[in-house]
Write a protein that holds these residues in place. Structure first.
Motif, PDB file in Angstrom:
ATOM      1  N   GLY A 118       0.625  -1.583   0.252  1.00  0.00           N
ATOM      2  CA  GLY A 118      -0.377  -0.090  -0.192  1.00  0.00           C
ATOM      3  C   GLY A 118       0.962   1.362   0.284  1.00  0.00           C
ATOM      4  O   GLY A 118       1.954   1.245   0.299  1.00  0.00           O
ATOM      5  N   ILE A 171      -9.851   6.850  -0.393  1.00  0.00           N
ATOM      6  CA  ILE A 171      -9.010   5.320   0.519  1.00  0.00           C
ATOM      7  C   ILE A 171      -9.453   3.802  -0.921  1.00  0.00           C
ATOM      8  O   ILE A 171     -10.871   4.156  -1.388  1.00  0.00           O
ATOM      9  CB  ILE A 171     -10.386   4.692   1.978  1.00  0.00           C
ATOM     10  CG1 ILE A 171      -9.731   5.184   2.774  1.00  0.00           C
ATOM     11  CG2 ILE A 171      -9.931   3.212   1.629  1.00  0.00           C
ATOM     12  CD1 ILE A 171     -10.256   5.170   3.893  1.00  0.00           C
ATOM     13  N   ALA A 225      -8.408  -1.341   0.711  1.00  0.00           N
ATOM     14  CA  ALA A 225      -7.135  -1.428   1.438  1.00  0.00           C
ATOM     15  C   ALA A 225      -6.824  -2.132   2.887  1.00  0.00           C
ATOM     16  O   ALA A 225      -8.002  -2.090   3.495  1.00  0.00           O
ATOM     17  CB  ALA A 225      -7.162   0.507   1.594  1.00  0.00           C
ATOM     18  N   GLN A 263      -5.956  -0.931   6.124  1.00  0.00           N
ATOM     19  CA  GLN A 263      -5.681  -0.205   7.158  1.00  0.00           C
ATOM     20  C   GLN A 263      -5.494  -0.701   8.494  1.00  0.00           C
ATOM     21  O   GLN A 263      -5.747  -1.501   8.744  1.00  0.00           O
ATOM     22  CB  GLN A 263      -7.272   0.708   8.044  1.00  0.00           C
ATOM     23  CG  GLN A 263      -7.308   1.724   6.358  1.00  0.00           C
ATOM     24  CD  GLN A 263      -8.336   3.228   7.507  1.00  0.00           C
ATOM     25  OE1 GLN A 263      -9.390   2.735   7.883  1.00  0.00           O
ATOM     26  NE2 GLN A 263      -8.207   4.184   7.170  1.00  0.00           N
ATOM     27  N   LYS A 273      -2.549   2.880   4.642  1.00  0.00           N
ATOM     28  CA  LYS A 273      -3.056   1.915   4.354  1.00  0.00           C
ATOM     29  C   LYS A 273      -1.375   1.019   3.532  1.00  0.00           C
ATOM     30  O   LYS A 273      -0.568   1.475   3.001  1.00  0.00           O
ATOM     31  CB  LYS A 273      -3.883   2.419   3.181  1.00  0.00           C
ATOM     32  CG  LYS A 273      -4.670   2.688   3.579  1.00  0.00           C
ATOM     33  CD  LYS A 273      -5.190   3.601   2.433  1.00  0.00           C
ATOM     34  CE  LYS A 273      -4.781   4.997   1.942  1.00  0.00           C
ATOM     35  NZ  LYS A 273      -4.532   5.689   3.406  1.00  0.00           N
ATOM     36  N   ASN A 325      -3.088  -3.269  -0.081  1.00  0.00           N
ATOM     37  CA  ASN A 325      -4.362  -3.918  -0.928  1.00  0.00           C
ATOM     38  C   ASN A 325      -4.376  -4.804  -1.216  1.00  0.00           C
ATOM     39  O   ASN A 325      -4.188  -5.341  -1.959  1.00  0.00           O
ATOM     40  CB  ASN A 325      -4.361  -2.468  -1.553  1.00  0.00           C
ATOM     41  CG  ASN A 325      -5.419  -2.005  -1.824  1.00  0.00           C
ATOM     42  OD1 ASN A 325      -6.041  -0.741  -1.463  1.00  0.00           O
ATOM     43  ND2 ASN A 325      -7.013  -2.853  -2.733  1.00  0.00           N
TER      44      ASN A 325
END
Length: 299
Positions: free
Chosen positions: A172, A222, A226, A228, A250, A253
């Motif tokens: 990410g 976002i 994703a 987080q 992030k 993904n």
């Protein structure tokens, strides 16, 4: 149970997330089996199926995770279109082997689109039927169609749809915050799906990912899938009803081809993550679309 199509796109700058089917591939297959357009809305049933009475004859199909649906004592097939007669009652029980199943009807439902989609976004009361989950007594009209256009899919092709418990991810935008060692830690451990998960986000419990001390991030957009990581180090995969912006880093993904596996995760399921390149992710998505192209034959 909610009404979902493939989602409403182009409104994230207004804070409106796309919503849509959690397992978009299962919805697309359902519509192909019925001869519908791929974006035709269906019922998305989560963990427990719905009971539906048909006032008119229809052709329907069930896809997604295994669900035990019966008309009287007769068990309804999965992944194959079948007719229902006026007055028939289809009772669907627990969903097994995954979290979500789809009930699609040939012709689709007569619903008024909101921002180009009938997908239900419950948090904003948009789409579907009054922007909410369905309840006892709700009535849905079905569009009339002239031609059947029913298709079939082979058992060999269905083997491709077996659920995965290894989710492939690309690094990410804040992956550098944990570095190569942190990404290796993500891949080493097993993570368990928390019961505090829904269409907005899938929460995991496992080895905490260590973030830099006092690290801060300006809120930014976002993307679907994703990962987080809040201060407690436990990852959250943001899903179809996600917020459009956020301030947690992030670190990864989920690739597009594996989002359907995220949709079928249940509480207490154990998963592993594997980091791949963007090039590999694109190749896997092309592979999925090629499988979809070849999987059907007219019956």
């Amino acid at each position: 149970t909610t009404i979902q199509d493939l989602g409403r796109y182009g409104y994230a700058h207004l804070g409106v997330t796309p919503a849509g089917a959690a397992d978009a591939l299962a919805l697309r297959i359902a519509n192909r089996l019925l001869g519908n357009e791929e974006n035709t809305a269906a019922l998305e049933m989560t963990l427990l199926g719905a009971t539906v009475e048909f006032q008119r004859a229809a052709i329907v199909v069930l896809t997604g995770a295994q669900v035990d649906c019966r008309m009287g004592t007769a068990k309804a097939p999965m992944w194959r279109a079948f007719p229902v007669l006026p007055g028939a009652v289809l009772k669907c029980g627990a969903i097994t082997g995954g979290a979500r199943a789809y009930l699609a009807v040939q012709g689709g439902f007569e619903l008024k689109p909101v921002m180009g989609s009938v997908a239900t976004l419950r948090s904003a009361h948009l789409g579907g039927l009054e922007g909410r989950a369905l309840k006892a007594g709700d009535q849905l009209a079905v569009n009339h169609v002239v031609s059947s256009g029913v298709r079939g899919i082979s058992r060999q092709a269905l083997a491709y749809l077996e659920p995965r418990r290894e989710l492939r991810v690309t690094p990410g935008p804040q992956a550098s915050w944990i570095g190569a060692e942190g990404l290796q830690m993500l891949q080493r451990g097993a993570y368990v799906v928390s019961g505090d998960s829904d269409r907005r986000g899938i929460r995991f419990q496992g080895e905490a990912l260590t973030l830099p001390p006092k690290s801060q991030l300006i809120t930014e957009g976002i993307s679907l899938g994703a990962m987080q990581v809040p201060p407690d180090g436990q990852p959250i995969i943001l899903f179809v009803d996600q917020q459009t912006t956020g301030g947690y880093p992030k670190l990864a993904n989920v690739i597009a081809a594996d989002l359907r596996h995220v949709a079928q995760l249940r509480p207490r399921d154990e998963v592993h993550f594997r980091v791949v390149t963007v090039e590999e992710a694109l190749g896997l998505l092309r592979e999925q679309e090629e499988w979809l192209r070849k999987a059907f034959q007219i019956v």
